[in-house]
Design an enzyme around this catalytic site. Structure first.
Site, PDB file in Angstrom:
ATOM      1  N   ASP A  39       0.831  -1.196   0.000  1.00  0.00           N
ATOM      2  CA  ASP A  39       0.000   0.000   0.000  1.00  0.00           C
ATOM      3  C   ASP A  39       0.871   1.254   0.000  1.00  0.00           C
ATOM      4  OD1 ASP A  39      -2.275  -1.552   0.067  1.00  0.00           O
ATOM      5  OD2 ASP A  39      -2.520  -1.423   2.238  1.00  0.00           O
ATOM      6  N   TYR A  67       6.174  -8.737   8.488  1.00  0.00           N
ATOM      7  CA  TYR A  67       5.787  -7.338   8.653  1.00  0.00           C
ATOM      8  C   TYR A  67       5.885  -6.921  10.114  1.00  0.00           C
ATOM      9  CZ  TYR A  67       3.378  -8.046   4.135  1.00  0.00           C
ATOM     10  OH  TYR A  67       3.066  -8.348   2.839  1.00  0.00           O
ATOM     11  N   ASP A  81      -7.462   0.729   7.926  1.00  0.00           N
ATOM     12  CA  ASP A  81      -6.268   1.402   8.436  1.00  0.00           C
ATOM     13  C   ASP A  81      -6.615   2.862   8.722  1.00  0.00           C
ATOM     14  OD1 ASP A  81      -6.210   2.791   5.996  1.00  0.00           O
ATOM     15  OD2 ASP A  81      -4.616   1.555   5.154  1.00  0.00           O
ATOM     16  N   ARG A 172      -3.850  -5.432   7.395  1.00  0.00           N
ATOM     17  CA  ARG A 172      -4.938  -4.524   7.791  1.00  0.00           C
ATOM     18  C   ARG A 172      -6.127  -5.320   8.326  1.00  0.00           C
ATOM     19  NH1 ARG A 172      -7.133  -2.099   2.994  1.00  0.00           N
ATOM     20  NH2 ARG A 172      -5.744  -3.314   1.689  1.00  0.00           N
TER      21      ARG A 172
END
Length: 301
Positions: A39, A67, A81, A172
């Site tokens: 993103d 992540y 988010d 997310r």
């Protein structure tokens, strides 16, 4: 033309496509592709494939990724988010032990419903295009796997987690699902990708660093050769009289190549007699025949 993979640090504000476009300008070549979308507000490791290595894009997309994310409890948004529109806010009444239990409960396999703001397609249209038009459609849950999940810091309502996961996992949505389980809602505040397969954050280069390395002539030292991606596979070298078989992308018999390799060993790296990397071959069922799985010679002959 450069051939290989470069570990790019995608900075905040760039799309993955932006990075590819800028790399085409930096290297003055068109044949460049990325290995999995990040993103625009996310940062971190984005392996970029150059030249013949673009054939690797789909293979690297399938690899395990790691992540570091900040989960913000008590808020739900339409994008899952903090860049999205706030839909609901709730008090965070759960204590640290309850939050820890909820986070750890997602370790392993679980069915995840993809977010509306994603590039997945339904009836030929991308979900985020439908979402921007104010439409919401039913999405089928998809099996994903959280291979490892750890809490790095907890300063409620924020929880910093490190997650290693399978292809297709939306962090997310994981944040949203944790918040839902706790009954207080949740969304992702930040995301940093620290690993894609063997490509790690510490070795990644920003676009400006790549430009500097290009200008001083040392960028080649940071481009991973295609065959290095398969370094865990056994190696076979063709006997010279059989080079033509692999130059044309044809199958070959085990005794037409040299190397310590048994058919039962599975996929293998194949080189011609001059040690030019041809590609990855795999056994064709029973017998001694090996067939091409992915060829990188790229019509140079």
């Amino acid at each position: 033309m450069a051939d290989g993979i470069i570990n790019v640090y995608k900075e905040k504000g760039f799309t993955s496509h932006d990075v590819v476009a800028k790399m085409r300008g930096i290297l003055k070549q068109k044949k460049i592709g990325h290995t999995g979308t990040l993103d625009p507000d996310a940062e971190g490791v984005l392996p970029v494939c150059l030249g013949k290595a673009t054939k690797l894009c789909d293979m690297l997309t399938d690899k395990t990724k790691t992540y570091e994310a900040v989960l913000l409890l008590g808020m739900e948004t339409d994008t899952q988010d903090t860049t999205g529109t706030v839909l609901n806010t709730y008090p965070v009444e759960a204590g640290e032990e309850e939050v820890k239990a909820a986070v750890m409960s997602f370790l392993g396999h679980y069915d995840q419903v993809p977010p509306m703001y994603s590039a997945l397609k339904v009836d030929g249209k991308k979900l985020y295009e439908l979402a921007r038009a104010g439409k919401e459609v039913e999405r089928k849950a998809r099996p994903v796997e959280i291979l490892d999940i750890r809490i790095q810091r907890m300063e409620l309502p924020r929880v910093t987690i490190t997650v290693s996961c399978s292809k297709g996992t939306y962090i997310r949505t994981l944040c949203y699902d944790i918040g839902k389980k706790l009954g207080c809602g949740g969304c992702m505040e930040s995301l940093l990708r620290t690993r894609v397969s063997d490509f790690v954050l510490e070795d990644s280069l920003t676009l400006s660093q790549i430009e500097q390395l290009r200008d001083n002539g040392s960028l080649g030292e940071h481009i991973l050769a295609v065959d290095k991606v398969f370094s865990s596979y056994p190696q076979l070298v063709m006997k010279e009289e059989f080079d033509k078989l692999v130059h044309n992308g044809n199958p070959f018999m085990r005794d037409q190549a040299e190397g310590e390799y048994q058919i039962s060993d599975g996929p293998v790296r194949v080189y011609d007699s001059s040690m030019e990397f041809i590609g990855v071959y795999e056994p064709n069922g029973e017998g001694s025949l090996l067939k091409p799985q992915k060829v990188f010679l790229g019509g140079s002959r």
